[in-house]
Design a protein around this motif. Structure first.
Motif, mmCIF file in Angstrom:
data_model
loop_
_atom_site.group_PDB
_atom_site.id
_atom_site.type_symbol
_atom_site.label_atom_id
_atom_site.label_comp_id
_atom_site.label_asym_id
_atom_site.label_seq_id
_atom_site.Cartn_x
_atom_site.Cartn_y
_atom_site.Cartn_z
ATOM 1 N N SER A 1 0.744 -1.164 0.115
ATOM 2 C CA SER A 1 -0.101 0.159 0.019
ATOM 3 C C SER A 1 0.931 1.206 0.011
ATOM 4 N N TYR A 2 0.257 2.243 -0.642
ATOM 5 C CA TYR A 2 1.096 3.370 -0.319
ATOM 6 C C TYR A 2 1.067 4.030 1.169
ATOM 7 N N MET A 3 0.077 3.836 1.933
ATOM 8 C CA MET A 3 0.298 4.383 3.169
ATOM 9 C C MET A 3 1.023 3.115 3.901
ATOM 10 N N GLU A 4 1.943 4.135 4.490
ATOM 11 C CA GLU A 4 3.129 3.345 5.446
ATOM 12 C C GLU A 4 2.726 3.899 6.837
ATOM 13 N N TRP A 5 2.497 2.990 7.815
ATOM 14 C CA TRP A 5 1.839 3.290 9.246
ATOM 15 C C TRP A 5 3.214 3.575 10.000
ATOM 16 N N GLY A 6 4.429 2.889 9.782
ATOM 17 C CA GLY A 6 5.269 3.102 10.578
ATOM 18 C C GLY A 6 5.982 4.802 10.518
ATOM 19 N N PRO A 7 6.141 5.335 9.620
ATOM 20 C CA PRO A 7 6.477 6.758 9.799
ATOM 21 C C PRO A 7 5.286 7.353 10.262
ATOM 22 N N VAL A 8 3.995 7.029 10.011
ATOM 23 C CA VAL A 8 2.796 7.977 10.345
ATOM 24 C C VAL A 8 3.085 8.057 12.089
ATOM 25 N N PHE A 9 3.052 6.671 12.566
ATOM 26 C CA PHE A 9 2.979 6.378 13.876
ATOM 27 C C PHE A 9 4.424 7.302 14.560
ATOM 28 N N ALA A 10 5.395 7.069 14.212
ATOM 29 C CA ALA A 10 6.816 7.864 14.406
ATOM 30 C C ALA A 10 6.375 9.370 14.605
ATOM 31 N N GLY A 11 5.906 9.874 13.640
ATOM 32 C CA GLY A 11 5.661 11.231 13.431
ATOM 33 C C GLY A 11 4.508 11.627 14.523
ATOM 34 N N HIS B 1 0.524 11.506 4.157
ATOM 35 C CA HIS B 1 1.232 10.957 5.358
ATOM 36 C C HIS B 1 1.399 12.145 6.437
ATOM 37 N N GLY B 2 1.729 13.420 6.266
ATOM 38 C CA GLY B 2 1.537 14.299 7.021
ATOM 39 C C GLY B 2 0.217 14.608 7.663
ATOM 40 N N LEU B 3 -0.887 14.606 6.914
ATOM 41 C CA LEU B 3 -2.198 14.692 7.226
ATOM 42 C C LEU B 3 -2.546 13.649 8.306
ATOM 43 N N VAL B 4 -2.142 12.293 7.834
ATOM 44 C CA VAL B 4 -2.682 11.289 8.846
ATOM 45 C C VAL B 4 -1.737 11.418 10.051
ATOM 46 N N VAL B 5 -0.435 11.983 10.067
ATOM 47 C CA VAL B 5 0.126 12.142 11.381
ATOM 48 C C VAL B 5 -0.581 13.140 12.147
#
Length: 268
Positions: free
Chosen positions: A19-29, A110-114
């Motif tokens: 998937s284009y969405m990567e949750w690792g960077p999202v949760f880290a941010g 990804h920034g918005l999901v963060v």
């Protein structure tokens, strides 16, 4: 069809389908943004306590503290989510064959999901930590205010504890119901007249002045609450925009292998 052609929201490249969405960077941010905001809010709270005072005519004025608080909330939210969005964009994996617009949108998303995840984390923690304290503080503050109001309307007399407590209870009921009913009004007028030596008409006039001031205070509190809610929502929206653009910047720095942190991406 090339190996990098996309279908839906899944891309196939040398790493396989994902998937284009990567949750690792999202949760880290999101966690970084939450941690930064917690530290800065704690610091701001300490500064606020140092410049305020519980005594009249001492320390900074309430309006000044309110304006500074709102400005600090705006600064903290923007800074923390900009940092979290940048981290997410920088850590997100680049996709081979994607257009520049697609990469920019995915990094920004990804920034918005963060931002959204950080808001939910902050709301959950704040609700858990503040509910009990807020209820206790509100209860104590309400009781103190009602007692103070009773002392005000009984000024000039020597009220006994029983009458003062009865008047305090009447004011508490009025605050809860939003108005002073006719039965409690007559009882309050009688208590004021008996304890201050005022005539019934003067006691009623004093009670009416208290009721008018109480309503004005409630209206002012509601107006302040509405303005505060609006400013908080506006701050959150600005922070969301900041997270989007910061994630895009992080992605550009990632693709250009720029040194961390805020440096201009070098075209290759």
């Amino acid at each position: 069809m090339s190996a990098t052609e996309t279908v839906g929201v899944v891309v196939a490249d040398e790493d396989g389908a994902h998937s284009y969405m990567e949750w690792g960077p999202v949760f880290a941010g999101a966690f970084i943004a939450s941690a930064i905001s917690l530290v800065l809010f704690t610091f701001g709270g300490g500064v606020g306590l140092s410049v305020s005072s519980p005594w009249p005519n001492s320390g900074a004025e309430a309006d000044t503290i309110g304006y500074l608080t709102m400005a600090w909330v705006l600064i903290v939210m923007i800074f923390s989510f900009v940092a979290g969005g940048y981290i997410a964009g920088r850590l997100r994996r680049a996709h081979q064959g994607a257009t520049e617009d697609a990469v920019e949108f995915r990094d920004g998303a990804h920034g918005l999901v963060v931002w959204a995840t950080g808001l939910l984390i902050g709301a959950a923690l704040s609700a858990h930590m503040a509910t009990g304290a807020a209820n206790l503080t509100t209860s104590l503050a309400s009781a103190s205010a009602n007692t103070f109001d009773a002392d005000i309307v009984l000024r000039g007399g020597e009220a006994n504890a029983s009458d003062r407590n009865a008047l305090t209870a009447i004011f508490a009921d009025a605050a809860q119901d939003g108005e002073l009913d006719s039965e409690n009004r007559e009882v309050a007028v009688e208590i004021i007249a008996d304890n201050t030596g005022l005539s019934e008409g003067e006691a009623r006039s004093r009670l009416d002045r208290w009721e008018t001031a109480s309503r004005e205070g409630a209206d002012s509190a509601r107006a302040i609450g509405a303005i505060t809610a609006f400013l908080l929502a506006a701050s959150a929206l600005v922070a969301g925009a900041g997270a989007y653009f910061a994630a895009g910047m992080g992605g550009r720095h990632r693709d250009a292998n720029s040194p961390f942190p805020w440096t201009r991406a070098r075209a290759k």
